[in-house]
Design a protein around this motif. Sequence first.
Motif, PDB file in Angstrom:
ATOM      1  N   VAL A   1       1.088  -4.738  55.005  1.00 32.22           N
ATOM      2  CA  VAL A   1       2.236  -4.444  54.134  1.00 32.22           C
ATOM      3  C   VAL A   1       2.003  -3.137  53.384  1.00 32.22           C
ATOM      4  CG1 VAL A   1       3.574  -5.246  52.149  1.00 32.22           C
ATOM      5  CG2 VAL A   1       2.857  -6.880  53.898  1.00 32.22           C
ATOM      6  N   LEU A   2       0.803  -2.934  52.877  1.00 34.35           N
ATOM      7  CA  LEU A   2       0.483  -1.693  52.165  1.00 34.35           C
ATOM      8  C   LEU A   2       0.639  -0.478  53.076  1.00 34.35           C
ATOM      9  CD1 LEU A   2      -2.644  -2.879  50.142  1.00 34.35           C
ATOM     10  CD2 LEU A   2      -0.485  -2.069  49.155  1.00 34.35           C
ATOM     11  N   ARG A   3       0.236  -0.617  54.327  1.00 39.36           N
ATOM     12  CA  ARG A   3       0.388   0.495  55.279  1.00 39.36           C
ATOM     13  C   ARG A   3       1.864   0.841  55.475  1.00 39.36           C
ATOM     14  NH1 ARG A   3      -4.000  -1.716  59.459  1.00 39.36           N
ATOM     15  NH2 ARG A   3      -5.829  -0.539  58.793  1.00 39.36           N
ATOM     16  N   ILE A   4       2.691  -0.182  55.561  1.00 39.58           N
ATOM     17  CA  ILE A   4       4.128   0.046  55.749  1.00 39.58           C
ATOM     18  C   ILE A   4       4.720   0.803  54.565  1.00 39.58           C
ATOM     19  CG2 ILE A   4       6.387  -1.108  55.842  1.00 39.58           C
ATOM     20  CD1 ILE A   4       4.976  -3.344  57.474  1.00 39.58           C
ATOM     21  N   HIS A   5       4.356   0.383  53.356  1.00 38.05           N
ATOM     22  CA  HIS A   5       4.972   0.960  52.162  1.00 38.05           C
ATOM     23  C   HIS A   5       4.348   2.287  51.732  1.00 38.05           C
ATOM     24  CE1 HIS A   5       7.775  -2.256  51.378  1.00 38.05           C
ATOM     25  NE2 HIS A   5       6.821  -3.142  51.530  1.00 38.05           N
ATOM     26  N   THR A   6       3.236   2.673  52.349  1.00 36.58           N
ATOM     27  CA  THR A   6       2.624   3.967  52.004  1.00 36.58           C
ATOM     28  C   THR A   6       2.685   4.973  53.153  1.00 36.58           C
ATOM     29  OG1 THR A   6       0.416   3.170  52.686  1.00 36.58           O
ATOM     30  CG2 THR A   6       1.020   2.910  50.355  1.00 36.58           C
ATOM     31  N   LYS A   7       3.348   4.588  54.252  1.00 35.40           N
ATOM     32  CA  LYS A   7       3.313   5.463  55.431  1.00 35.40           C
ATOM     33  C   LYS A   7       3.989   6.812  55.178  1.00 35.40           C
ATOM     34  CE  LYS A   7       7.461   3.598  57.701  1.00 35.40           C
ATOM     35  NZ  LYS A   7       7.965   2.935  58.934  1.00 35.40           N
ATOM     36  N   ASN A   8       4.944   6.862  54.234  1.00 31.31           N
ATOM     37  CA  ASN A   8       5.610   8.129  53.926  1.00 31.31           C
ATOM     38  C   ASN A   8       5.090   8.759  52.635  1.00 31.31           C
ATOM     39  OD1 ASN A   8       7.341   8.038  56.198  1.00 31.31           O
ATOM     40  ND2 ASN A   8       8.684   6.598  55.128  1.00 31.31           N
ATOM     41  N   MET A   9       3.985   8.239  52.099  1.00 33.97           N
ATOM     42  CA  MET A   9       3.377   8.786  50.889  1.00 33.97           C
ATOM     43  C   MET A   9       2.224   9.708  51.256  1.00 33.97           C
ATOM     44  SD  MET A   9       2.945   5.668  48.208  1.00 33.97           S
ATOM     45  CE  MET A   9       4.314   4.638  47.676  1.00 33.97           C
ATOM     46  N   LYS A  10       2.005  10.714  50.431  1.00 34.45           N
ATOM     47  CA  LYS A  10       0.797  11.515  50.571  1.00 34.45           C
ATOM     48  C   LYS A  10      -0.267  10.858  49.705  1.00 34.45           C
ATOM     49  CE  LYS A  10      -1.184  16.110  50.055  1.00 34.45           C
ATOM     50  NZ  LYS A  10      -0.993  17.504  49.588  1.00 34.45           N
ATOM     51  N   LEU A  11      -1.304  10.331  50.328  1.00 41.56           N
ATOM     52  CA  LEU A  11      -2.349   9.621  49.610  1.00 41.56           C
ATOM     53  C   LEU A  11      -3.587  10.501  49.464  1.00 41.56           C
ATOM     54  CD1 LEU A  11      -2.164   6.093  51.326  1.00 41.56           C
ATOM     55  CD2 LEU A  11      -1.059   6.824  49.207  1.00 41.56           C
ATOM     56  N   SER A  12      -4.190  10.429  48.295  1.00 41.82           N
ATOM     57  CA  SER A  12      -5.446  11.135  48.064  1.00 41.82           C
ATOM     58  C   SER A  12      -6.555  10.495  48.895  1.00 41.82           C
ATOM     59  CB  SER A  12      -5.798  11.065  46.573  1.00 41.82           C
ATOM     60  OG  SER A  12      -7.083  11.579  46.337  1.00 41.82           O
ATOM     61  N   GLU A  13      -7.617  11.274  49.148  1.00 37.31           N
ATOM     62  CA  GLU A  13      -8.733  10.769  49.950  1.00 37.31           C
ATOM     63  C   GLU A  13      -9.444   9.599  49.288  1.00 37.31           C
ATOM     64  OE1 GLU A  13     -11.350  13.933  50.941  1.00 37.31           O
ATOM     65  OE2 GLU A  13      -9.899  14.964  52.248  1.00 37.31           O
ATOM     66  N   ASP A  14      -9.294   9.463  47.965  1.00 32.97           N
ATOM     67  CA  ASP A  14     -10.007   8.386  47.276  1.00 32.97           C
ATOM     68  C   ASP A  14      -9.267   7.041  47.337  1.00 32.97           C
ATOM     69  OD1 ASP A  14      -7.910   8.884  45.539  1.00 32.97           O
ATOM     70  OD2 ASP A  14      -9.135   8.766  43.722  1.00 32.97           O
ATOM     71  N   VAL A  15      -8.079   7.029  47.957  1.00 33.12           N
ATOM     72  CA  VAL A  15      -7.311   5.780  48.065  1.00 33.12           C
ATOM     73  C   VAL A  15      -7.860   4.944  49.216  1.00 33.12           C
ATOM     74  CG1 VAL A  15      -5.060   4.747  48.545  1.00 33.12           C
ATOM     75  CG2 VAL A  15      -5.218   6.755  47.064  1.00 33.12           C
ATOM     76  N   ASP A  16      -8.279   3.734  48.903  1.00 36.30           N
ATOM     77  CA  ASP A  16      -8.809   2.807  49.900  1.00 36.30           C
ATOM     78  C   ASP A  16      -7.872   1.601  49.970  1.00 36.30           C
ATOM     79  OD1 ASP A  16     -10.201   1.080  51.509  1.00 36.30           O
ATOM     80  OD2 ASP A  16     -12.113   1.272  50.454  1.00 36.30           O
ATOM     81  N   LEU A  17      -6.983   1.622  50.958  1.00 33.65           N
ATOM     82  CA  LEU A  17      -5.997   0.543  51.060  1.00 33.65           C
ATOM     83  C   LEU A  17      -6.662  -0.813  51.297  1.00 33.65           C
ATOM     84  CD1 LEU A  17      -3.096   2.158  53.168  1.00 33.65           C
ATOM     85  CD2 LEU A  17      -3.211   1.815  50.690  1.00 33.65           C
ATOM     86  N   ALA A  18      -7.801  -0.812  51.995  1.00 34.81           N
ATOM     87  CA  ALA A  18      -8.510  -2.070  52.240  1.00 34.81           C
ATOM     88  C   ALA A  18      -8.990  -2.674  50.930  1.00 34.81           C
ATOM     89  CB  ALA A  18      -9.687  -1.829  53.180  1.00 34.81           C
TER      90      ALA A  18
END
Length: 249
Positions: A172-189
Amino acid sequence: MQGLKNLLISEVIEPLKNPEKFLKFKLSIPNGILLYGPPGCGKTFIVKKLSEELNYNFFELSPSSVATPWVHGAVGNIAKVFEMAKMQAPAIIFIDELDSIAPKRDKTQGEVEKRVVSQMLTLMDGLKGRGHVVVIAATNRPNSLDPALRRFGRFDREIDIGVPDEVGRMEVLRIHTKNMKLSEDVDLAEIAKSTHGYVGADLAALCTEAALQCIREKMDLIDIEDETIDAEILDAMAVTNEHFRFAMG
Protein backbone atom coordinates in the motif's frame (compact mmCIF):
# COMPACT_ATOMS: atom_id res chain seq x y z
CA MET A 1 -2.08 -8.79 0.58
CA GLN A 2 -0.60 -11.23 -1.92
CA GLY A 3 -2.89 -13.92 -0.53
CA LEU A 4 -5.87 -11.62 -1.05
CA LYS A 5 -4.76 -10.95 -4.63
CA ASN A 6 -4.49 -14.68 -5.34
CA LEU A 7 -7.92 -15.24 -3.81
CA LEU A 8 -9.47 -12.52 -5.98
CA ILE A 9 -7.85 -14.01 -9.08
CA SER A 10 -9.12 -17.53 -8.38
CA GLU A 11 -12.55 -16.60 -7.02
CA VAL A 12 -13.44 -13.55 -9.13
CA ILE A 13 -11.14 -12.58 -12.00
CA GLU A 14 -10.56 -16.02 -13.56
CA PRO A 15 -14.27 -17.05 -13.61
CA LEU A 16 -15.25 -13.72 -15.15
CA LYS A 17 -12.46 -13.68 -17.73
CA ASN A 18 -13.00 -17.30 -18.76
CA PRO A 19 -16.65 -18.15 -18.05
CA GLU A 20 -16.77 -20.89 -20.71
CA LYS A 21 -14.14 -22.94 -18.88
CA PHE A 22 -16.09 -22.77 -15.60
CA LEU A 23 -19.44 -23.53 -17.22
CA LYS A 24 -17.91 -26.53 -19.02
CA PHE A 25 -17.08 -28.11 -15.66
CA LYS A 26 -20.44 -27.02 -14.24
CA LEU A 27 -18.78 -24.57 -11.86
CA SER A 28 -20.80 -21.51 -10.95
CA ILE A 29 -19.72 -18.05 -12.09
CA PRO A 30 -20.09 -15.61 -9.20
CA ASN A 31 -23.13 -13.35 -9.43
CA GLY A 32 -22.54 -11.71 -6.08
CA ILE A 33 -19.37 -11.15 -4.04
CA LEU A 34 -19.37 -9.73 -0.53
CA LEU A 35 -16.26 -7.94 0.72
CA TYR A 36 -16.19 -7.35 4.45
CA GLY A 37 -13.68 -5.78 6.78
CA PRO A 38 -13.07 -2.72 8.98
CA PRO A 39 -13.63 0.84 7.67
CA GLY A 40 -10.81 2.15 5.50
CA CYS A 41 -9.31 -1.23 4.59
CA GLY A 42 -9.61 -0.52 0.87
CA LYS A 43 -12.76 -2.35 -0.22
CA THR A 44 -13.83 0.35 -2.68
CA PHE A 45 -10.28 0.71 -4.01
CA ILE A 46 -10.07 -3.05 -4.62
CA VAL A 47 -13.33 -3.12 -6.60
CA LYS A 48 -12.31 -0.19 -8.81
CA LYS A 49 -8.97 -1.85 -9.55
CA LEU A 50 -10.81 -5.09 -10.27
CA SER A 51 -13.07 -3.39 -12.82
CA GLU A 52 -9.95 -1.97 -14.52
CA GLU A 53 -8.29 -5.41 -14.53
CA LEU A 54 -11.34 -6.98 -16.14
CA ASN A 55 -12.09 -3.95 -18.35
CA TYR A 56 -15.68 -4.01 -17.06
CA ASN A 57 -17.96 -0.97 -16.89
CA PHE A 58 -18.35 0.26 -13.30
CA PHE A 59 -21.64 1.24 -11.64
CA GLU A 60 -22.00 2.24 -8.00
CA LEU A 61 -24.84 2.22 -5.50
CA SER A 62 -24.50 3.85 -2.08
CA PRO A 63 -26.92 4.59 0.79
CA SER A 64 -27.21 8.20 -0.40
CA SER A 65 -28.35 7.09 -3.87
CA VAL A 66 -31.31 5.20 -2.43
CA ALA A 67 -32.02 7.55 0.49
CA THR A 68 -35.63 8.55 -0.10
CA PRO A 69 -38.76 8.25 2.05
CA TRP A 70 -40.68 6.98 -1.00
CA VAL A 71 -40.70 3.27 -1.73
CA HIS A 72 -40.92 3.63 -5.50
CA GLY A 73 -38.05 6.14 -5.53
CA ALA A 74 -35.62 3.89 -3.65
CA VAL A 75 -36.62 0.73 -5.52
CA GLY A 76 -36.56 2.57 -8.84
CA ASN A 77 -33.06 3.93 -8.26
CA ILE A 78 -31.70 0.43 -7.65
CA ALA A 79 -33.54 -1.09 -10.60
CA LYS A 80 -32.22 1.65 -12.89
CA VAL A 81 -28.59 0.86 -12.01
CA PHE A 82 -29.11 -2.87 -12.62
CA GLU A 83 -30.79 -2.17 -15.96
CA MET A 84 -27.96 0.15 -17.07
CA ALA A 85 -25.39 -2.49 -16.10
CA LYS A 86 -27.19 -5.12 -18.19
CA MET A 87 -27.31 -2.77 -21.17
CA GLN A 88 -23.60 -1.93 -20.86
CA ALA A 89 -22.34 -5.39 -19.91
CA PRO A 90 -19.81 -6.64 -19.07
CA ALA A 91 -20.19 -4.64 -15.90
CA ILE A 92 -19.61 -4.56 -12.18
CA ILE A 93 -22.25 -3.12 -9.88
CA PHE A 94 -20.60 -2.00 -6.65
CA ILE A 95 -22.85 -1.53 -3.61
CA ASP A 96 -21.16 0.35 -0.78
CA GLU A 97 -22.34 -0.07 2.83
CA LEU A 98 -24.73 -2.86 1.92
CA ASP A 99 -25.77 -3.22 5.57
CA SER A 100 -27.32 0.28 5.41
CA ILE A 101 -29.20 -0.48 2.19
CA ALA A 102 -30.36 -4.03 2.95
CA PRO A 103 -30.55 -4.65 6.72
CA LYS A 104 -32.34 -7.61 8.28
CA ARG A 105 -36.03 -7.23 7.51
CA ASP A 106 -37.12 -8.55 10.90
CA LYS A 107 -35.04 -5.83 12.61
CA THR A 108 -36.41 -2.84 10.73
CA GLN A 109 -39.79 -1.15 11.00
CA GLY A 110 -39.55 0.87 7.79
CA GLU A 111 -41.52 -0.24 4.74
CA VAL A 112 -38.93 1.30 2.40
CA GLU A 113 -36.08 -0.82 3.79
CA LYS A 114 -38.14 -4.03 3.50
CA ARG A 115 -39.11 -3.28 -0.10
CA VAL A 116 -35.51 -2.43 -0.99
CA VAL A 117 -34.32 -5.81 0.33
CA SER A 118 -37.06 -7.61 -1.62
CA GLN A 119 -36.08 -5.71 -4.76
CA MET A 120 -32.43 -6.58 -4.24
CA LEU A 121 -33.30 -10.29 -3.97
CA THR A 122 -35.35 -10.15 -7.18
CA LEU A 123 -32.63 -8.32 -9.11
CA MET A 124 -29.90 -10.67 -7.89
CA ASP A 125 -31.96 -13.70 -8.92
CA GLY A 126 -32.43 -12.12 -12.34
CA LEU A 127 -28.66 -12.19 -12.91
CA LYS A 128 -28.25 -15.95 -12.43
CA GLY A 129 -26.30 -17.65 -15.16
CA ARG A 130 -25.52 -14.46 -17.07
CA GLY A 131 -21.88 -14.10 -15.97
CA HIS A 132 -21.40 -10.72 -17.65
CA VAL A 133 -22.83 -8.65 -14.78
CA VAL A 134 -21.44 -9.22 -11.30
CA VAL A 135 -22.55 -7.48 -8.12
CA ILE A 136 -19.87 -6.72 -5.53
CA ALA A 137 -20.89 -5.31 -2.18
CA ALA A 138 -18.90 -3.97 0.75
CA THR A 139 -19.84 -3.94 4.41
CA ASN A 140 -18.28 -3.45 7.80
CA ARG A 141 -21.05 -5.48 9.45
CA PRO A 142 -21.84 -8.67 7.50
CA ASN A 143 -24.02 -10.04 10.31
CA SER A 144 -26.38 -7.06 9.95
CA LEU A 145 -27.34 -8.05 6.39
CA ASP A 146 -30.62 -9.74 5.61
CA PRO A 147 -29.66 -13.46 5.59
CA ALA A 148 -31.52 -14.08 2.32
CA LEU A 149 -28.87 -12.03 0.51
CA ARG A 150 -26.12 -14.42 1.62
CA ARG A 151 -27.70 -17.55 0.17
CA PHE A 152 -26.37 -19.45 -2.84
CA GLY A 153 -26.81 -17.62 -6.13
CA ARG A 154 -26.81 -14.19 -4.49
CA PHE A 155 -23.83 -13.03 -2.44
CA ASP A 156 -22.38 -16.51 -2.30
CA ARG A 157 -18.68 -15.53 -2.38
CA GLU A 158 -17.52 -13.81 0.79
CA ILE A 159 -14.00 -12.40 1.12
CA ASP A 160 -12.54 -11.03 4.34
CA ILE A 161 -10.38 -8.03 3.47
CA GLY A 162 -9.12 -7.46 7.00
CA VAL A 163 -6.33 -5.26 8.29
CA PRO A 164 -3.18 -5.59 6.12
CA ASP A 165 -0.11 -7.33 7.52
CA GLU A 166 3.40 -5.89 7.21
CA VAL A 167 3.82 -7.11 3.62
CA GLY A 168 0.40 -5.70 2.71
CA ARG A 169 1.23 -2.35 4.29
CA MET A 170 4.43 -2.24 2.28
CA GLU A 171 2.46 -2.74 -0.95
CA VAL A 172 0.00 0.00 0.00
CA LEU A 173 2.83 2.41 0.84
CA ARG A 174 4.44 1.72 -2.54
CA ILE A 175 1.18 2.55 -4.30
CA HIS A 176 0.70 5.84 -2.45
CA THR A 177 4.32 6.98 -2.83
CA LYS A 178 4.92 5.94 -6.44
CA ASN A 179 4.45 9.54 -7.67
CA MET A 180 6.38 11.12 -4.76
CA LYS A 181 10.01 12.10 -4.78
CA LEU A 182 11.41 10.31 -1.73
CA SER A 183 14.66 11.12 0.00
CA GLU A 184 17.29 8.38 0.21
CA ASP A 185 16.73 8.12 3.97
CA VAL A 186 13.11 6.95 3.52
CA ASP A 187 12.78 3.25 4.31
CA LEU A 188 9.30 2.10 3.36
CA ALA A 189 9.95 -1.33 4.90
CA GLU A 190 10.66 0.30 8.25
CA ILE A 191 7.55 2.47 7.95
CA ALA A 192 5.48 -0.63 7.15
CA LYS A 193 6.90 -2.31 10.26
CA SER A 194 6.06 0.75 12.40
CA THR A 195 2.42 1.05 11.26
CA HIS A 196 0.92 -2.10 12.79
CA GLY A 197 -2.88 -1.86 12.77
CA TYR A 198 -3.02 0.75 10.01
CA VAL A 199 -5.56 0.13 7.25
CA GLY A 200 -5.32 1.42 3.68
CA ALA A 201 -7.00 4.75 4.46
CA ASP A 202 -4.60 5.35 7.36
CA LEU A 203 -1.57 4.70 5.16
CA ALA A 204 -2.93 6.98 2.41
CA ALA A 205 -3.42 9.75 4.98
CA LEU A 206 0.10 9.16 6.34
CA CYS A 207 1.68 9.59 2.89
CA THR A 208 -0.41 12.67 2.15
CA GLU A 209 0.49 14.32 5.44
CA ALA A 210 4.20 13.60 4.92
CA ALA A 211 4.05 15.22 1.47
CA LEU A 212 2.14 18.22 2.83
CA GLN A 213 4.75 18.72 5.54
CA CYS A 214 7.45 18.73 2.86
CA ILE A 215 5.53 21.44 0.97
CA ARG A 216 4.95 23.51 4.15
CA GLU A 217 8.68 23.70 4.77
CA LYS A 218 9.25 25.20 1.30
CA MET A 219 6.31 27.61 1.29
CA ASP A 220 8.53 30.63 2.05
CA LEU A 221 10.45 29.90 -1.17
CA ILE A 222 7.34 29.59 -3.35
CA ASP A 223 5.58 32.59 -4.86
CA ILE A 224 1.94 31.52 -4.92
CA GLU A 225 1.18 34.14 -7.60
CA ASP A 226 3.53 32.45 -10.07
CA GLU A 227 1.99 29.91 -12.41
CA THR A 228 5.07 27.69 -12.21
CA ILE A 229 7.48 26.71 -9.45
CA ASP A 230 11.22 27.16 -9.95
CA ALA A 231 12.87 23.90 -11.06
CA GLU A 232 15.56 24.15 -8.35
CA ILE A 233 12.89 24.41 -5.64
CA LEU A 234 11.00 21.44 -7.07
CA ASP A 235 14.21 19.41 -7.24
CA ALA A 236 14.86 20.14 -3.56
CA MET A 237 11.36 19.07 -2.50
CA ALA A 238 11.84 15.45 -1.49
CA VAL A 239 9.80 13.74 1.21
CA THR A 240 12.15 12.64 3.98
CA ASN A 241 11.99 10.15 6.79
CA GLU A 242 11.51 13.07 9.18
CA HIS A 243 8.37 14.09 7.26
CA PHE A 244 6.97 10.58 7.77
CA ARG A 245 7.84 10.71 11.47
CA PHE A 246 6.00 14.03 11.73
CA ALA A 247 3.00 12.55 9.91
CA MET A 248 2.87 9.57 12.30
CA GLY A 249 2.72 12.00 15.19
